[in-house]
Design a protein around this motif. Structure first.
Motif, PDB file in Angstrom:
ATOM      1  N   MET A   1       0.708  -1.139   0.138  1.00 54.14           N
ATOM      2  CA  MET A   1       0.075  -0.021   0.123  1.00 54.14           C
ATOM      3  C   MET A   1       0.962   1.132   0.011  1.00 54.14           C
ATOM      4  SD  MET A   1      -3.137   0.972   2.565  1.00 54.14           S
ATOM      5  CE  MET A   1      -4.386   0.115   1.514  1.00 54.14           C
ATOM      6  N   ASN A   2       0.520   1.962  -0.750  1.00 61.34           N
ATOM      7  CA  ASN A   2       1.464   3.376  -0.968  1.00 61.34           C
ATOM      8  C   ASN A   2       0.725   4.793  -0.395  1.00 61.34           C
ATOM      9  OD1 ASN A   2      -0.393   4.379  -2.879  1.00 61.34           O
ATOM     10  ND2 ASN A   2       0.583   3.291  -4.635  1.00 61.34           N
ATOM     11  N   ASN A   5      -2.835   5.438  -1.646  1.00 64.14           N
ATOM     12  CA  ASN A   5      -3.830   4.167  -1.305  1.00 64.14           C
ATOM     13  C   ASN A   5      -4.212   4.593   0.000  1.00 64.14           C
ATOM     14  OD1 ASN A   5      -3.589   3.076  -3.854  1.00 64.14           O
ATOM     15  ND2 ASN A   5      -2.433   1.368  -3.079  1.00 64.14           N
ATOM     16  N   ILE A   6      -3.289   4.910   0.811  1.00 63.09           N
ATOM     17  CA  ILE A   6      -3.740   5.347   2.285  1.00 63.09           C
ATOM     18  C   ILE A   6      -4.566   6.623   2.157  1.00 63.09           C
ATOM     19  CG2 ILE A   6      -2.784   6.212   4.473  1.00 63.09           C
ATOM     20  CD1 ILE A   6      -0.428   4.288   3.978  1.00 63.09           C
ATOM     21  N   LYS A   7      -4.273   7.560   1.531  1.00 56.66           N
ATOM     22  CA  LYS A   7      -5.058   8.778   1.603  1.00 56.66           C
ATOM     23  C   LYS A   7      -6.400   8.619   0.860  1.00 56.66           C
ATOM     24  CE  LYS A   7      -5.846  13.314   0.984  1.00 56.66           C
ATOM     25  NZ  LYS A   7      -6.827  13.749   1.654  1.00 56.66           N
ATOM     26  N   ASN A   8      -6.553   7.859  -0.086  1.00 52.51           N
ATOM     27  CA  ASN A   8      -7.776   7.461  -0.668  1.00 52.51           C
ATOM     28  C   ASN A   8      -8.602   6.765   0.382  1.00 52.51           C
ATOM     29  OD1 ASN A   8      -6.943   8.400  -3.008  1.00 52.51           O
ATOM     30  ND2 ASN A   8      -6.594   6.482  -3.874  1.00 52.51           N
ATOM     31  N   THR A   9      -8.041   5.582   1.092  1.00 50.73           N
ATOM     32  CA  THR A   9      -8.624   5.049   2.122  1.00 50.73           C
ATOM     33  C   THR A   9      -9.155   5.945   3.233  1.00 50.73           C
ATOM     34  OG1 THR A   9      -7.375   2.945   1.749  1.00 50.73           O
ATOM     35  CG2 THR A   9      -8.689   3.239   3.864  1.00 50.73           C
ATOM     36  N   LEU A  10      -8.364   6.964   3.573  1.00 51.32           N
ATOM     37  CA  LEU A  10      -8.656   7.922   4.723  1.00 51.32           C
ATOM     38  C   LEU A  10      -9.914   8.971   4.286  1.00 51.32           C
ATOM     39  CD1 LEU A  10      -7.500   8.947   7.372  1.00 51.32           C
ATOM     40  CD2 LEU A  10      -6.277  10.587   6.277  1.00 51.32           C
ATOM     41  N   GLY A  62      -7.634  -5.775  -4.078  1.00 57.21           N
ATOM     42  CA  GLY A  62      -7.314  -4.244  -3.982  1.00 57.21           C
ATOM     43  C   GLY A  62      -8.019  -3.640  -2.930  1.00 57.21           C
ATOM     44  N   LEU A  63      -8.173  -4.395  -1.965  1.00 56.73           N
ATOM     45  CA  LEU A  63      -8.850  -3.821  -0.610  1.00 56.73           C
ATOM     46  C   LEU A  63      -7.837  -3.354   0.340  1.00 56.73           C
ATOM     47  CD1 LEU A  63     -12.036  -6.274  -0.269  1.00 56.73           C
ATOM     48  CD2 LEU A  63     -12.158  -3.851  -1.413  1.00 56.73           C
ATOM     49  N   PRO A  64      -8.115  -2.332   1.211  1.00 56.86           N
ATOM     50  CA  PRO A  64      -7.253  -1.975   2.315  1.00 56.86           C
ATOM     51  C   PRO A  64      -7.591  -2.913   3.309  1.00 56.86           C
ATOM     52  CG  PRO A  64      -9.057  -0.397   2.495  1.00 56.86           C
ATOM     53  CD  PRO A  64      -9.363  -1.337   1.197  1.00 56.86           C
TER      54      PRO A  64
END
Length: 106
Positions: A1-2, A5-10, A62-64
């Motif tokens: 996870m980059n 991806n973390i920002k998108n999840t947040l 592709g899920l967190p």
């Protein structure tokens, strides 16, 4: 996870917390909603998938991770008072955290 991806999840977790009191009070509800939205964007229906299928294939889908969703929730609730869980839920979470701390130190 980059980092993206973390920002998108947040951002996704924040949107769900804003719109769902149930998600603010339950990581299970939150995770289900996160996964539901992400899979729907891929044309998949989470209600047609078994729980083991989702868990075993989190990365392939592709899920967190479950942990990432929980960390995002904790960060957002720490920074935004209006996104916090109900008082009794918050107190129960704090009590459980204390029990884990005590266990870890023993």
């Amino acid at each position: 996870m980059n980092a993206q991806n973390i920002k998108n999840t947040l951002d996704l977790v924040e949107d769900i917390l804003i719109n769902s009191r149930a998600a603010r009070n339950s990581d299970n509800v939150l995770i289900l909603e996160v996964y539901n939205r992400l899979l729907a964007d891929k044309g998949m229906d989470i209600t047609r998938m078994t729980f083991p299928m989702v868990l075993i294939n989190i990365k392939n889908l592709g899920l967190p991770s479950l942990e990432t969703v929980g960390r995002c929730r904790r960060k957002l609730q720490e920074d935004h008072l209006d996104l916090r869980s109900d008082k009794d839920i918050a107190e129960a979470r704090e009590e459980l955290q204390q029990l884990f701390r005590e266990y870890a130190l023993s």
